[in-house]
Design a protein around this motif. Structure first.
Motif, mmCIF file in Angstrom:
data_model
loop_
_atom_site.group_PDB
_atom_site.id
_atom_site.type_symbol
_atom_site.label_atom_id
_atom_site.label_comp_id
_atom_site.label_asym_id
_atom_site.label_seq_id
_atom_site.Cartn_x
_atom_site.Cartn_y
_atom_site.Cartn_z
ATOM 1 N N LEU A 1 39.710 59.620 56.768
ATOM 2 C CA LEU A 1 38.652 58.664 57.056
ATOM 3 C C LEU A 1 37.696 59.190 58.114
ATOM 4 C CD1 LEU A 1 40.582 55.267 57.007
ATOM 5 C CD2 LEU A 1 39.062 56.199 55.254
ATOM 6 N N ALA A 2 38.196 59.917 59.073
ATOM 7 C CA ALA A 2 37.346 60.446 60.124
ATOM 8 C C ALA A 2 36.389 61.499 59.582
ATOM 9 C CB ALA A 2 38.197 61.032 61.240
ATOM 10 N N GLU A 3 36.808 62.249 58.567
ATOM 11 C CA GLU A 3 35.974 63.302 58.016
ATOM 12 C C GLU A 3 34.975 62.785 56.986
ATOM 13 O OE1 GLU A 3 38.447 66.386 56.523
ATOM 14 O OE2 GLU A 3 39.372 66.787 58.457
ATOM 15 N N ASP A 4 35.223 61.628 56.403
ATOM 16 C CA ASP A 4 34.312 61.087 55.399
ATOM 17 C C ASP A 4 33.010 60.646 56.060
ATOM 18 O OD1 ASP A 4 36.095 61.510 53.405
ATOM 19 O OD2 ASP A 4 36.892 59.475 53.412
ATOM 20 N N SER A 5 31.927 60.941 55.389
ATOM 21 C CA SER A 5 30.639 60.516 55.930
ATOM 22 C C SER A 5 30.399 59.051 55.599
ATOM 23 C CB SER A 5 29.519 61.373 55.359
ATOM 24 O OG SER A 5 29.349 61.072 53.981
ATOM 25 N N LEU A 6 29.468 58.460 56.296
ATOM 26 C CA LEU A 6 29.137 57.058 56.082
ATOM 27 C C LEU A 6 28.598 56.840 54.671
ATOM 28 C CD1 LEU A 6 28.970 54.252 57.285
ATOM 29 C CD2 LEU A 6 26.725 54.827 58.190
ATOM 30 N N ASP A 7 27.818 57.792 54.178
ATOM 31 C CA ASP A 7 27.260 57.676 52.832
ATOM 32 C C ASP A 7 28.364 57.696 51.776
ATOM 33 O OD1 ASP A 7 24.691 57.557 53.814
ATOM 34 O OD2 ASP A 7 24.419 59.747 53.729
ATOM 35 N N GLU A 8 29.363 58.548 51.964
ATOM 36 C CA GLU A 8 30.472 58.613 51.015
ATOM 37 C C GLU A 8 31.254 57.297 51.006
ATOM 38 O OE1 GLU A 8 32.954 61.945 51.823
ATOM 39 O OE2 GLU A 8 31.344 63.396 51.532
ATOM 40 N N LEU A 9 31.477 56.730 52.173
ATOM 41 C CA LEU A 9 32.205 55.461 52.243
ATOM 42 C C LEU A 9 31.424 54.338 51.569
ATOM 43 C CD1 LEU A 9 33.551 55.657 55.897
ATOM 44 C CD2 LEU A 9 34.837 55.977 53.785
ATOM 45 N N LYS A 10 30.117 54.311 51.759
ATOM 46 C CA LYS A 10 29.288 53.290 51.102
ATOM 47 C C LYS A 10 29.325 53.463 49.591
ATOM 48 C CE LYS A 10 25.979 52.377 54.793
ATOM 49 N NZ LYS A 10 24.566 52.501 55.219
ATOM 50 N N ALA A 11 29.271 54.707 49.132
ATOM 51 C CA ALA A 11 29.296 54.983 47.696
ATOM 52 C C ALA A 11 30.619 54.533 47.094
ATOM 53 C CB ALA A 11 29.066 56.464 47.440
ATOM 54 N N ARG A 12 31.726 54.811 47.778
ATOM 55 C CA ARG A 12 33.039 54.370 47.282
ATOM 56 C C ARG A 12 33.124 52.852 47.209
ATOM 57 N NH1 ARG A 12 37.187 57.779 50.842
ATOM 58 N NH2 ARG A 12 36.218 59.798 50.559
ATOM 59 N N ARG A 13 32.596 52.174 48.238
ATOM 60 C CA ARG A 13 32.646 50.718 48.259
ATOM 61 C C ARG A 13 31.822 50.138 47.112
ATOM 62 N NH1 ARG A 13 30.348 47.943 53.388
ATOM 63 N NH2 ARG A 13 28.451 48.690 52.397
ATOM 64 N N ASN A 14 30.644 50.703 46.858
ATOM 65 C CA ASN A 14 29.804 50.218 45.757
ATOM 66 C C ASN A 14 30.459 50.458 44.409
ATOM 67 O OD1 ASN A 14 27.857 49.323 47.509
ATOM 68 N ND2 ASN A 14 26.639 51.204 47.386
ATOM 69 N N GLU A 15 31.135 51.597 44.244
ATOM 70 C CA GLU A 15 31.832 51.883 42.995
ATOM 71 C C GLU A 15 32.965 50.894 42.771
ATOM 72 O OE1 GLU A 15 33.139 55.893 43.120
ATOM 73 O OE2 GLU A 15 31.112 56.726 43.059
ATOM 74 N N ALA A 16 33.684 50.593 43.822
ATOM 75 C CA ALA A 16 34.810 49.660 43.702
ATOM 76 C C ALA A 16 34.306 48.256 43.388
ATOM 77 C CB ALA A 16 35.624 49.648 44.986
ATOM 78 N N GLN A 17 33.187 47.862 43.967
ATOM 79 C CA GLN A 17 32.668 46.522 43.733
ATOM 80 C C GLN A 17 32.022 46.401 42.368
ATOM 81 O OE1 GLN A 17 30.068 45.735 47.006
ATOM 82 N NE2 GLN A 17 31.743 45.228 48.399
ATOM 83 N N SER A 18 31.427 47.445 41.856
ATOM 84 C CA SER A 18 30.716 47.360 40.591
ATOM 85 C C SER A 18 31.659 47.236 39.402
ATOM 86 C CB SER A 18 29.805 48.572 40.420
ATOM 87 O OG SER A 18 30.582 49.744 40.309
#
Length: 100
Positions: free
Chosen positions: A16-33
């Motif tokens: 989690l510390a190495e993941d960028s903010l953009d990657e985390l947002k992209a994962r969240r959007n994929e999970a929600q979609s």
């Protein structure tokens, strides 16, 4: 997926510390979609049967009162002919379908 058992282990906090903010947002959007909230009553209204234009139709049904040779089942509450009577429990009449 191949696993390298010789590589040093990493825990989730390192990932989690190495993941960028953009990657985390992209994962969240994929999970929600992938989750779709569908109301079953809305989907049933959207289906159209071919050749079934009933917009100008007026449907009338003649409702008859319960006849002398019929009874109302105490279990399913449907009106049946006396020949469908299976059992009685006091004043409660049970049809063959519910008795089986």
């Amino acid at each position: 997926m191949a696993t390298d058992y010789d590589a040093p282990r990493r825990n989730e906090t390192d990932d989690l510390a190495e993941d960028s903010l953009d990657e985390l947002k992209a994962r969240r959007n994929e999970a929600q979609s992938s989750v779709v909230d569908v109301d079953e009553s809305d989907t049933a209204e959207s289906f159209e049967l071919p050749g079934a234009d009933l917009s100008g139709e007026e449907l009338t049904v003649k409702v008859l009162p319960k006849q002398a040779d019929e009874f109302t089942c105490a279990s399913c509450f449907l009106v049946h002919h006396r020949s469908r009577l299976a059992e009685t429990h006091g004043n409660q009449l049970i049809c063959r379908d519910c008795a089986a």
